[in-house]
Scaffold this motif. Structure first.
Motif, PDB file in Angstrom:
ATOM      1  N   ASP A   1      22.581  26.509  15.040  1.00 44.53           N
ATOM      2  CA  ASP A   1      24.026  26.383  15.228  1.00 44.53           C
ATOM      3  C   ASP A   1      24.422  26.301  16.695  1.00 44.53           C
ATOM      4  O   ASP A   1      25.609  26.175  17.026  1.00 44.53           O
ATOM      5  N   GLY A   2      23.433  26.387  17.594  1.00 44.72           N
ATOM      6  CA  GLY A   2      23.686  26.221  19.023  1.00 44.72           C
ATOM      7  C   GLY A   2      24.273  27.422  19.723  1.00 44.72           C
ATOM      8  O   GLY A   2      24.588  27.339  20.918  1.00 44.72           O
ATOM      9  N   SER A   3      24.409  28.556  19.033  1.00 47.40           N
ATOM     10  CA  SER A   3      25.081  29.712  19.632  1.00 47.40           C
ATOM     11  C   SER A   3      24.142  30.650  20.371  1.00 47.40           C
ATOM     12  O   SER A   3      24.579  31.386  21.258  1.00 47.40           O
ATOM     13  N   MET A   4      22.855  30.634  20.025  1.00 44.88           N
ATOM     14  CA  MET A   4      21.893  31.587  20.582  1.00 44.88           C
ATOM     15  C   MET A   4      20.640  30.858  21.048  1.00 44.88           C
ATOM     16  O   MET A   4      20.361  29.728  20.629  1.00 44.88           O
ATOM     17  N   ILE A   5      19.893  31.542  21.898  1.00 46.44           N
ATOM     18  CA  ILE A   5      18.578  31.059  22.314  1.00 46.44           C
ATOM     19  C   ILE A   5      17.575  32.188  22.135  1.00 46.44           C
ATOM     20  O   ILE A   5      17.813  33.320  22.587  1.00 46.44           O
ATOM     21  N   ALA A   6      16.496  31.908  21.435  1.00 53.35           N
ATOM     22  CA  ALA A   6      15.382  32.841  21.339  1.00 53.35           C
ATOM     23  C   ALA A   6      14.377  32.494  22.426  1.00 53.35           C
ATOM     24  O   ALA A   6      14.167  31.314  22.734  1.00 53.35           O
ATOM     25  N   PHE A   7      13.749  33.513  23.019  1.00 54.38           N
ATOM     26  CA  PHE A   7      12.767  33.263  24.065  1.00 54.38           C
ATOM     27  C   PHE A   7      11.786  34.425  24.129  1.00 54.38           C
ATOM     28  O   PHE A   7      11.990  35.465  23.494  1.00 54.38           O
ATOM     29  N   THR A   8      10.724  34.241  24.887  1.00 59.21           N
ATOM     30  CA  THR A   8       9.722  35.288  25.076  1.00 59.21           C
ATOM     31  C   THR A   8       9.856  35.876  26.461  1.00 59.21           C
ATOM     32  O   THR A   8       9.934  35.143  27.455  1.00 59.21           O
ATOM     33  N   ARG A   9       9.911  37.194  26.537  1.00 54.53           N
ATOM     34  CA  ARG A   9       9.890  37.892  27.825  1.00 54.53           C
ATOM     35  C   ARG A   9       8.503  38.496  28.026  1.00 54.53           C
ATOM     36  O   ARG A   9       8.007  39.232  27.171  1.00 54.53           O
ATOM     37  N   PHE A  10       7.878  38.139  29.141  1.00 54.93           N
ATOM     38  CA  PHE A  10       6.529  38.584  29.449  1.00 54.93           C
ATOM     39  C   PHE A  10       6.589  39.670  30.521  1.00 54.93           C
ATOM     40  O   PHE A  10       7.058  39.431  31.639  1.00 54.93           O
ATOM     41  N   LYS A  11       6.094  40.869  30.166  1.00 58.26           N
ATOM     42  CA  LYS A  11       6.038  41.948  31.140  1.00 58.26           C
ATOM     43  C   LYS A  11       4.968  41.673  32.183  1.00 58.26           C
ATOM     44  O   LYS A  11       4.262  40.677  32.135  1.00 58.26           O
ATOM     45  N   SER A  12       4.801  42.601  33.123  1.00 60.18           N
ATOM     46  CA  SER A  12       3.880  42.409  34.236  1.00 60.18           C
ATOM     47  C   SER A  12       2.473  42.123  33.734  1.00 60.18           C
ATOM     48  O   SER A  12       2.071  42.544  32.656  1.00 60.18           O
ATOM     49  N   PHE A  13       1.720  41.375  34.537  1.00 60.03           N
ATOM     50  CA  PHE A  13       0.363  41.027  34.153  1.00 60.03           C
ATOM     51  C   PHE A  13      -0.517  42.273  34.022  1.00 60.03           C
ATOM     52  O   PHE A  13      -1.529  42.252  33.325  1.00 60.03           O
ATOM     53  N   GLU A  14      -0.130  43.355  34.679  1.00 62.70           N
ATOM     54  CA  GLU A  14      -0.891  44.587  34.548  1.00 62.70           C
ATOM     55  C   GLU A  14      -0.735  45.174  33.137  1.00 62.70           C
ATOM     56  O   GLU A  14      -1.712  45.603  32.518  1.00 62.70           O
ATOM     57  N   SER A  15       0.491  45.201  32.610  1.00 67.26           N
ATOM     58  CA  SER A  15       0.717  45.779  31.296  1.00 67.26           C
ATOM     59  C   SER A  15       0.387  44.790  30.171  1.00 67.26           C
ATOM     60  O   SER A  15       0.073  45.188  29.054  1.00 67.26           O
TER      61      SER A  15
ATOM     62  N   LYS B   1       2.090  42.644  28.215  1.00 69.48           N
ATOM     63  CA  LYS B   1       2.869  42.767  26.990  1.00 69.48           C
ATOM     64  C   LYS B   1       3.963  41.711  26.973  1.00 69.48           C
ATOM     65  O   LYS B   1       4.458  41.280  28.023  1.00 69.48           O
ATOM     66  N   SER B   2       4.353  41.307  25.760  1.00 65.42           N
ATOM     67  CA  SER B   2       5.404  40.313  25.616  1.00 65.42           C
ATOM     68  C   SER B   2       6.207  40.628  24.364  1.00 65.42           C
ATOM     69  O   SER B   2       5.717  41.296  23.455  1.00 65.42           O
ATOM     70  N   ALA B   3       7.448  40.150  24.313  1.00 65.31           N
ATOM     71  CA  ALA B   3       8.310  40.408  23.166  1.00 65.31           C
ATOM     72  C   ALA B   3       9.322  39.276  23.017  1.00 65.31           C
ATOM     73  O   ALA B   3       9.732  38.652  24.005  1.00 65.31           O
ATOM     74  N   ILE B   4       9.742  39.021  21.769  1.00 65.36           N
ATOM     75  CA  ILE B   4      10.760  38.024  21.475  1.00 65.36           C
ATOM     76  C   ILE B   4      12.139  38.612  21.745  1.00 65.36           C
ATOM     77  O   ILE B   4      12.439  39.735  21.335  1.00 65.36           O
ATOM     78  N   HIS B   5      12.988  37.869  22.436  1.00 64.00           N
ATOM     79  CA  HIS B   5      14.359  38.254  22.720  1.00 64.00           C
ATOM     80  C   HIS B   5      15.295  37.136  22.271  1.00 64.00           C
ATOM     81  O   HIS B   5      14.873  35.989  22.093  1.00 64.00           O
ATOM     82  N   VAL B   6      16.572  37.467  22.122  1.00 62.17           N
ATOM     83  CA  VAL B   6      17.604  36.465  21.907  1.00 62.17           C
ATOM     84  C   VAL B   6      18.743  36.721  22.881  1.00 62.17           C
ATOM     85  O   VAL B   6      18.965  37.857  23.327  1.00 62.17           O
ATOM     86  N   VAL B   7      19.461  35.652  23.222  1.00 56.03           N
ATOM     87  CA  VAL B   7      20.603  35.747  24.114  1.00 56.03           C
ATOM     88  C   VAL B   7      21.590  34.655  23.727  1.00 56.03           C
ATOM     89  O   VAL B   7      21.186  33.578  23.268  1.00 56.03           O
ATOM     90  N   ALA B   8      22.887  34.946  23.865  1.00 56.00           N
ATOM     91  CA  ALA B   8      23.909  33.935  23.597  1.00 56.00           C
ATOM     92  C   ALA B   8      23.876  32.879  24.692  1.00 56.00           C
ATOM     93  O   ALA B   8      23.396  33.126  25.806  1.00 56.00           O
ATOM     94  N   ILE B   9      24.417  31.691  24.407  1.00 53.75           N
ATOM     95  CA  ILE B   9      24.330  30.596  25.370  1.00 53.75           C
ATOM     96  C   ILE B   9      25.210  30.812  26.591  1.00 53.75           C
ATOM     97  O   ILE B   9      25.108  30.056  27.562  1.00 53.75           O
ATOM     98  N   ASP B  10      26.054  31.859  26.563  1.00 55.49           N
ATOM     99  CA  ASP B  10      26.800  32.202  27.772  1.00 55.49           C
ATOM    100  C   ASP B  10      26.110  33.319  28.546  1.00 55.49           C
ATOM    101  O   ASP B  10      26.655  33.832  29.535  1.00 55.49           O
ATOM    102  N   GLY B  11      24.908  33.719  28.116  1.00 63.40           N
ATOM    103  CA  GLY B  11      24.142  34.757  28.807  1.00 63.40           C
ATOM    104  C   GLY B  11      24.434  36.167  28.349  1.00 63.40           C
ATOM    105  O   GLY B  11      23.833  37.116  28.848  1.00 63.40           O
ATOM    106  N   SER B  12      25.319  36.338  27.377  1.00 60.85           N
ATOM    107  CA  SER B  12      25.671  37.669  26.892  1.00 60.85           C
ATOM    108  C   SER B  12      24.806  38.061  25.694  1.00 60.85           C
ATOM    109  O   SER B  12      24.118  37.226  25.106  1.00 60.85           O
ATOM    110  N   GLY B  13      24.870  39.339  25.324  1.00 62.89           N
ATOM    111  CA  GLY B  13      24.249  39.801  24.090  1.00 62.89           C
ATOM    112  C   GLY B  13      22.736  39.788  24.077  1.00 62.89           C
ATOM    113  O   GLY B  13      22.126  39.624  23.016  1.00 62.89           O
ATOM    114  N   LEU B  14      22.104  39.974  25.228  1.00 65.47           N
ATOM    115  CA  LEU B  14      20.641  39.994  25.292  1.00 65.47           C
ATOM    116  C   LEU B  14      20.088  41.106  24.408  1.00 65.47           C
ATOM    117  O   LEU B  14      20.528  42.250  24.489  1.00 65.47           O
ATOM    118  N   GLN B  15      19.126  40.780  23.563  1.00 63.25           N
ATOM    119  CA  GLN B  15      18.579  41.755  22.618  1.00 63.25           C
ATOM    120  C   GLN B  15      17.088  41.495  22.397  1.00 63.25           C
ATOM    121  O   GLN B  15      16.670  40.347  22.225  1.00 63.25           O
TER     122      GLN B  15
END
Length: 267
Positions: A164-178, A180-194
């Protein structure tokens, strides 16, 4: 092999993918029918990489990233390109230095979500939205920024618009030492990061189902011993996480057995 994402509803069609050729030390974009027949090579740049392809919603164009020598003569930059579905009409979308890659189309075909640092890492690293068509190429000043990486995070990548064009899912990658990575979502205006997945799952490569109700992803992205590289689906809010494959845990010194980079069919 790296995937092309098929996010938007419609008939099932060709599949695009990247194939590495050790003879010329390059990775190129190919297409094939869903049964594996009629494989065709679309790009050709020896000793360069063209990967991370993504079909436009109407199936007429393919966006991808490449570290080929760009229109400004940069030899170490990575940029977003768009070409016709038969490989013709290649056009460079982004301009500048640094890394600009992993494009994902918006539902209306007018924009691309990308992972970029514009040559200023880590200050400018994050998820950005750029126009999919600009005669002069899109510069950092013309792009819309969605995320900024916090301390302890290496980069945000693999963005995909919701249908529907309202959100973007993406992967956040923690430091190479740790590692770890996790799936996040954010609205297309940059709000609501989860954050939708636990860090310990090492999840990556989210892909929305065509109806926008589910997200497919993989686990074990960093391939650490003890990880399991499997395919999952979950609700768009992170609920009802379900594992679809069952690989053995990775063991140091043993061959990798893992499934990664899931992509929904349009149907």
């Amino acid at each position: 092999v790296t995937p092309s994402s098929a996010t938007f509803p419609g008939p099932d069609g060709l599949i695009s993918f990247a194939r590495f050729s050790p003879k010329v030390n390059s990775a190129e974009i190919f297409i094939a029918r869903p049964d594996g027949s009629e494989v065709q090579q679309l790009t050709s740049n020896p000793r360069r990489f063209s990967i991370n392809s993504d079909w436009s919603p109407d199936g007429q164009l393919i966006a991808f990233d490449s570290n080929r020598v760009d229109v400004d003569g940069h030899k170490r930059a990575s940029h977003i390109y768009v070409m016709n579905a038969d490989g013709s009409g290649v056009t460079q979308v982004t301009r500048g230095t640094g890394f600009n890659g992993v494009p994902g189309w918006s539902p209306d075909g007018g924009s691309l979500a990308i992972d970029a640092d514009w040559g200023d890492y880590p200050a400018l690293q994050g998820i950005w939205i750029v126009s999919a068509s600009d005669p002069d190429g899109v510069t950092q000043a013309e792009a819309q920024r969605l995320t900024t990486i916090p301390k302890g995070v290496d980069f945000d990548g693999e963005p995909q618009f919701s249908p529907d064009g309202s959100m973007i899912a993406f992967t956040r990658f923690k430091s190479f030492e740790s590692k770890k990575s996790a799936i996040h979502v954010v609205a297309i205006d940059g709000s609501g990061l989860q954050r939708l997945t636990p860090w310990k799952l090492n999840a990556s490569h989210p892909d929305w189902s065509p109806d926008g109700q589910m997200i497919a992803f993989d686990s074990g992205d960093v391939q650490l011993p003890g990880n399991k590289g499997d395919i999952y689906v979950m609700g768009a809010d992170g609920s009802a996480r379900t594992r679809l494959t069952d690989n053995p845990r990775l063991r140091e010194g043993k061959p990798l057995k893992l499934d990664q980079n899931p992509v929904w069919s349009p149907s």
